[in-house]
Design a protein around this motif. Structure first.
Motif, PDB file in Angstrom:
ATOM      1  N   PRO A 267      24.663   1.371  -6.941  1.00  0.00           N
ATOM      2  CA  PRO A 267      24.525   2.246  -5.947  1.00  0.00           C
ATOM      3  C   PRO A 267      25.048   3.674  -6.191  1.00  0.00           C
ATOM      4  O   PRO A 267      24.442   4.568  -5.775  1.00  0.00           O
ATOM      5  N   SER A 268      26.069   3.834  -7.173  1.00  0.00           N
ATOM      6  CA  SER A 268      26.432   5.111  -7.360  1.00  0.00           C
ATOM      7  C   SER A 268      25.885   5.673  -8.635  1.00  0.00           C
ATOM      8  O   SER A 268      26.113   6.881  -8.946  1.00  0.00           O
ATOM      9  N   LEU A 269      25.307   4.860  -9.268  1.00  0.00           N
ATOM     10  CA  LEU A 269      24.491   5.247 -10.451  1.00  0.00           C
ATOM     11  C   LEU A 269      23.303   5.135 -10.698  1.00  0.00           C
ATOM     12  O   LEU A 269      22.520   5.988 -11.655  1.00  0.00           O
ATOM     13  N   GLY A 270      22.506   4.261  -9.976  1.00  0.00           N
ATOM     14  CA  GLY A 270      20.894   4.072 -10.144  1.00  0.00           C
ATOM     15  C   GLY A 270      20.736   2.877 -10.900  1.00  0.00           C
ATOM     16  O   GLY A 270      21.481   2.211 -11.259  1.00  0.00           O
ATOM     17  N   PRO A 271      19.432   3.121 -11.593  1.00  0.00           N
ATOM     18  CA  PRO A 271      18.866   2.349 -12.685  1.00  0.00           C
ATOM     19  C   PRO A 271      19.858   2.301 -13.763  1.00  0.00           C
ATOM     20  O   PRO A 271      20.314   3.409 -14.339  1.00  0.00           O
ATOM     21  N   CYS A 272      20.254   1.193 -14.368  1.00  0.00           N
ATOM     22  CA  CYS A 272      21.077   0.915 -15.377  1.00  0.00           C
ATOM     23  C   CYS A 272      20.806  -0.410 -16.438  1.00  0.00           C
ATOM     24  O   CYS A 272      20.023  -1.081 -15.982  1.00  0.00           O
ATOM     25  N   SER A 273      21.373  -0.370 -17.346  1.00  0.00           N
ATOM     26  CA  SER A 273      21.454  -1.538 -18.143  1.00  0.00           C
ATOM     27  C   SER A 273      22.786  -2.133 -18.475  1.00  0.00           C
ATOM     28  O   SER A 273      23.653  -1.186 -18.824  1.00  0.00           O
ATOM     29  N   LEU A 274      23.154  -3.567 -18.326  1.00  0.00           N
ATOM     30  CA  LEU A 274      24.641  -3.859 -18.591  1.00  0.00           C
ATOM     31  C   LEU A 274      24.545  -4.780 -19.919  1.00  0.00           C
ATOM     32  O   LEU A 274      23.698  -5.498 -20.169  1.00  0.00           O
ATOM     33  N   GLU A 275      25.336  -4.567 -20.663  1.00  0.00           N
ATOM     34  CA  GLU A 275      25.581  -5.196 -21.891  1.00  0.00           C
ATOM     35  C   GLU A 275      27.168  -5.754 -22.044  1.00  0.00           C
ATOM     36  O   GLU A 275      27.990  -4.769 -21.585  1.00  0.00           O
ATOM     37  N   PRO A 276      27.183  -6.896 -22.461  1.00  0.00           N
ATOM     38  CA  PRO A 276      28.816  -7.383 -22.340  1.00  0.00           C
ATOM     39  C   PRO A 276      29.601  -6.764 -23.356  1.00  0.00           C
ATOM     40  O   PRO A 276      29.036  -6.439 -24.518  1.00  0.00           O
ATOM     41  N   LEU A 277      30.628  -6.473 -23.155  1.00  0.00           N
ATOM     42  CA  LEU A 277      32.058  -6.122 -23.909  1.00  0.00           C
ATOM     43  C   LEU A 277      33.029  -7.038 -23.718  1.00  0.00           C
ATOM     44  O   LEU A 277      33.108  -7.885 -22.803  1.00  0.00           O
ATOM     45  N   PRO A 278      33.837  -7.290 -24.787  1.00  0.00           N
ATOM     46  CA  PRO A 278      34.980  -8.319 -24.807  1.00  0.00           C
ATOM     47  C   PRO A 278      35.853  -7.627 -23.586  1.00  0.00           C
ATOM     48  O   PRO A 278      36.632  -6.875 -23.491  1.00  0.00           O
ATOM     49  N   ARG A 325      38.510  -4.157   6.378  1.00  0.00           N
ATOM     50  CA  ARG A 325      38.405  -3.073   7.199  1.00  0.00           C
ATOM     51  C   ARG A 325      36.893  -2.478   6.828  1.00  0.00           C
ATOM     52  O   ARG A 325      36.344  -2.284   8.046  1.00  0.00           O
ATOM     53  N   HIS A 326      36.360  -2.867   5.577  1.00  0.00           N
ATOM     54  CA  HIS A 326      35.188  -2.005   5.675  1.00  0.00           C
ATOM     55  C   HIS A 326      34.092  -3.121   6.206  1.00  0.00           C
ATOM     56  O   HIS A 326      32.911  -2.595   6.965  1.00  0.00           O
ATOM     57  N   ALA A 327      34.175  -4.221   6.516  1.00  0.00           N
ATOM     58  CA  ALA A 327      33.471  -5.242   7.296  1.00  0.00           C
ATOM     59  C   ALA A 327      33.590  -4.758   8.730  1.00  0.00           C
ATOM     60  O   ALA A 327      32.638  -4.806   9.497  1.00  0.00           O
ATOM     61  N   GLU A 328      34.654  -4.400   9.330  1.00  0.00           N
ATOM     62  CA  GLU A 328      34.795  -4.021  10.832  1.00  0.00           C
ATOM     63  C   GLU A 328      33.905  -2.645  10.789  1.00  0.00           C
ATOM     64  O   GLU A 328      33.374  -2.486  11.817  1.00  0.00           O
ATOM     65  N   ARG A 360      38.079   8.389   8.267  1.00  0.00           N
ATOM     66  CA  ARG A 360      37.399   9.429   7.342  1.00  0.00           C
ATOM     67  C   ARG A 360      37.722   8.699   5.853  1.00  0.00           C
ATOM     68  O   ARG A 360      36.911   9.048   4.807  1.00  0.00           O
ATOM     69  N   ALA A 361      38.883   8.451   5.652  1.00  0.00           N
ATOM     70  CA  ALA A 361      39.491   8.305   4.331  1.00  0.00           C
ATOM     71  C   ALA A 361      38.615   6.789   3.990  1.00  0.00           C
ATOM     72  O   ALA A 361      38.062   6.663   2.640  1.00  0.00           O
ATOM     73  N   GLU A 362      38.733   5.848   4.639  1.00  0.00           N
ATOM     74  CA  GLU A 362      37.842   4.501   4.625  1.00  0.00           C
ATOM     75  C   GLU A 362      36.491   4.738   4.312  1.00  0.00           C
ATOM     76  O   GLU A 362      35.841   4.046   3.536  1.00  0.00           O
ATOM     77  N   LEU A 363      36.000   5.476   5.214  1.00  0.00           N
ATOM     78  CA  LEU A 363      34.231   5.695   5.113  1.00  0.00           C
ATOM     79  C   LEU A 363      34.071   6.665   3.764  1.00  0.00           C
ATOM     80  O   LEU A 363      32.880   6.488   3.178  1.00  0.00           O
ATOM     81  N   SER A 364      34.792   7.387   3.333  1.00  0.00           N
ATOM     82  CA  SER A 364      34.674   8.185   2.065  1.00  0.00           C
ATOM     83  C   SER A 364      34.810   7.113   0.834  1.00  0.00           C
ATOM     84  O   SER A 364      33.744   7.122   0.161  1.00  0.00           O
ATOM     85  N   ARG A 365      35.643   6.198   1.030  1.00  0.00           N
ATOM     86  CA  ARG A 365      35.376   5.017   0.013  1.00  0.00           C
ATOM     87  C   ARG A 365      34.322   4.056   0.184  1.00  0.00           C
ATOM     88  O   ARG A 365      33.842   3.797  -1.134  1.00  0.00           O
ATOM     89  N   LEU A 366      33.803   3.916   1.092  1.00  0.00           N
ATOM     90  CA  LEU A 366      32.819   2.881   1.464  1.00  0.00           C
ATOM     91  C   LEU A 366      31.646   3.542   1.039  1.00  0.00           C
ATOM     92  O   LEU A 366      30.414   3.195   0.646  1.00  0.00           O
ATOM     93  N   ARG A 367      31.312   4.931   1.320  1.00  0.00           N
ATOM     94  CA  ARG A 367      30.067   5.634   1.009  1.00  0.00           C
ATOM     95  C   ARG A 367      29.850   5.816  -0.455  1.00  0.00           C
ATOM     96  O   ARG A 367      28.792   5.806  -0.831  1.00  0.00           O
ATOM     97  N   ARG A 368      31.126   5.678  -1.163  1.00  0.00           N
ATOM     98  CA  ARG A 368      30.990   5.412  -2.789  1.00  0.00           C
ATOM     99  C   ARG A 368      30.195   4.621  -2.990  1.00  0.00           C
ATOM    100  O   ARG A 368      29.712   4.422  -4.147  1.00  0.00           O
ATOM    101  N   HIS A 369      30.518   3.575  -2.434  1.00  0.00           N
ATOM    102  CA  HIS A 369      29.906   2.142  -2.767  1.00  0.00           C
ATOM    103  C   HIS A 369      28.449   1.923  -2.315  1.00  0.00           C
ATOM    104  O   HIS A 369      27.644   0.959  -2.653  1.00  0.00           O
ATOM    105  N   MET A 370      28.111   2.608  -1.235  1.00  0.00           N
ATOM    106  CA  MET A 370      26.726   2.399  -0.651  1.00  0.00           C
ATOM    107  C   MET A 370      26.213   3.682  -0.266  1.00  0.00           C
ATOM    108  O   MET A 370      25.677   4.343   0.531  1.00  0.00           O
ATOM    109  N   ALA A 371      26.030   4.424  -1.528  1.00  0.00           N
ATOM    110  CA  ALA A 371      25.091   5.798  -1.618  1.00  0.00           C
ATOM    111  C   ALA A 371      23.724   5.421  -1.160  1.00  0.00           C
ATOM    112  O   ALA A 371      23.126   4.250  -1.315  1.00  0.00           O
ATOM    113  N   GLY A 372      23.066   6.370  -0.104  1.00  0.00           N
ATOM    114  CA  GLY A 372      21.720   6.096   0.535  1.00  0.00           C
ATOM    115  C   GLY A 372      21.790   5.379   1.612  1.00  0.00           C
ATOM    116  O   GLY A 372      20.795   5.268   2.138  1.00  0.00           O
TER     117      GLY A 372
END
Length: 423
Positions: A267-278, A325-328, A360-372
């Motif tokens: 959500p914060s970056l858009g399309p990506c590819s994931l590669e494993p690291l140790p 809290r975010h579920a609420e 406002r602080a909780e929603l700021s954190r939540l919106r970073r995870h749920m862009a759009g």
């Protein structure tokens, strides 16, 4: 949690009224009241618990190894040993399922606990033992003190118990609870603060070890990131950032609950590819078109201990487990599609419109995870999103940890009249 200074006689009168369906003479602590409601609705007999025997020793050992709490046991014992070794007191550590994995204390306390079946391998969930500090703190996700007749089961009315949940700071996962139990007449006003502090110290130990692991990953990932052209982020398996190149630094990236090698949409970056690291992942960020709003959001509140939200649409798909809290917050916004101001949300969650800054602080954190997905002024789901709210079959199971006025009201509104026995 604050605790009302009711005497034992007053608690006994409230308990008797609750279990017989009469008007309560005085209203107990909201967490106790909500727990009593659940017990009455489930038809639990206050004169009998549902204890059905102990887990086999091999199962206890298996849970000890997998719980993540074993490494914290020295910290917990150091914090509670002086009290637990007093006459009649007992220290208990359970896993997230309420199963007792460790206990220690005075000889008198252990003997008394044996008589009540409070042994390693026993279960202290509300479904088994009724309202009690361990079971209720695992539901409420916060420290809880239960004294005398605040216990739903009368067999525990001579005891106090104080419990605090332990969460994994890496991902917020509930690991279990630490508890101190003793005779009701020996409960001390500082016991709740003590047990809460011990739980925080245990979480701090995990946080310290996590920071050390991120530093190791940072050292290992630095040469790789230096050779990469374009945008990339090295994160640990929980999404905490160990290094970046070509993008603005961020403390944490919201990974899928079960990340896999290959293409992903974050959500914060858009399309990506994931590669494993140790010990983590290399996230390569791909060029993207202008973001498009998601077409569907599903908020699943049917589960007792996990509250996932999933987003599906043209931009990609993503799922994430919410904090309590975010579920609420998302529940209230799903009910009020027209939106809520920060003051209205503060009243919905805390009964106090003045706590808008916290919201406002909780929603700021939540919106970073749920862009759009989330908009503001007022706070709401975007108009383009189709929002589906999944509620549990039993209204009392709707976010049972919550004492937020909006959630409590939603439970009561949907509860059949025949089950509204505690008034």
């Amino acid at each position: 949690m604050s605790h009302q200074p009711f005497n034992r006689a007053a608690l006994a009168r409230m308990h008797e009224a609750a279990v017989t369906g009469r008007q309560l003479p005085t209203v107990p602590d909201p967490l106790i009241l909500e727990s009593w409601k659940r017990m009455v609705a489930k038809g639990m007999n206050p004169d009998r618990n549902r204890h059905s025997g102990l887990l086999p020793r091999e199962e206890v050992d298996k849970r000890r190894e997998s719980s993540g709490l074993g490494e914290l046991l020295p910290v917990v014992r150091e914090g509670l040993a002086a009290v637990a070794e007093d006459d009649w007191h007992l220290m208990v550590v359970t896993d997230a399922d309420g199963q007792v994995l460790w206990r220690s204390g005075s000889r008198a306390g252990v003997r008394t606990a044996d008589r009540f079946g409070l042994e390693e391998g026993s279960c202290l969930t509300e479904d088994v033992a009724g309202t009690n500090a361990v079971g209720t703190s695992l539901v409420a996700r916060r420290p809880v003190q239960v004294t005398s007749a605040e216990h739903y089961s009368r067999v525990f009315h001579s005891w106090f118990c104080v419990s605090a949940p332990v969460h994994d700071p890496r991902d917020g996962r509930l690991l279990g609870a630490v508890d101190l139990t003793g005779p009701a007449e020996q409960v001390h006003p500082a016991t709740l603060a003590l047990v809460s502090a011990v739980a925080r110290v245990a979480e701090g130990e995990l946080r310290s070890r996590h920071l050390e692991s991120v530093e190791r990953l940072r050292s290992a990932a630095a040469p790789l990131l230096a050779r990469i052209g374009g945008k990339a982020i090295a994160v640990d398996r929980y999404g905490w950032t160990a290094g970046v190149t070509g993008v603005a630094p961020t403390a944490r990236v919201a990974l899928p609950d079960s990340p896999q090698t290959g293409q992903a949409w974050l959500p914060s970056l858009g399309p990506c590819s994931l590669e494993p690291l140790p010990g983590g992942w290399l996230v390569r960020v791909h060029p993207q078109e202008a973001p498009r709003s998601p077409s569907r959001v599903v908020l699943d509140l049917t589960r007792p201990r996990a509250w996932p939200v999933s987003v599906d649409g043209a931009a990609g798909s993503w799922a994430h487990s919410l904090s309590p809290r975010h579920a609420e917050l998302l529940f209230v916004l799903a009910v009020h599609r027209e939106g809520r101001t920060a003051a209205e949300l503060a009243a919905d969650l805390f009964g106090d419109p003045a706590r808008a800054v916290t919201v406002r602080a909780e929603l700021s954190r939540l919106r970073r995870h749920m862009a759009g997905v989330l908009a503001h002024r007022p706070y709401r789901f975007t108009d383009e999103a189709e929002v589906r709210l999944l509620r549990p079959a039993d209204p009392l199971d709707l976010l049972p940890f919550s004492t937020a006025p909006a959630v409590v009201a939603a439970r009561d509104q949907r509860l059949p009249e025949a089950r509204r026995r505690i008034r």
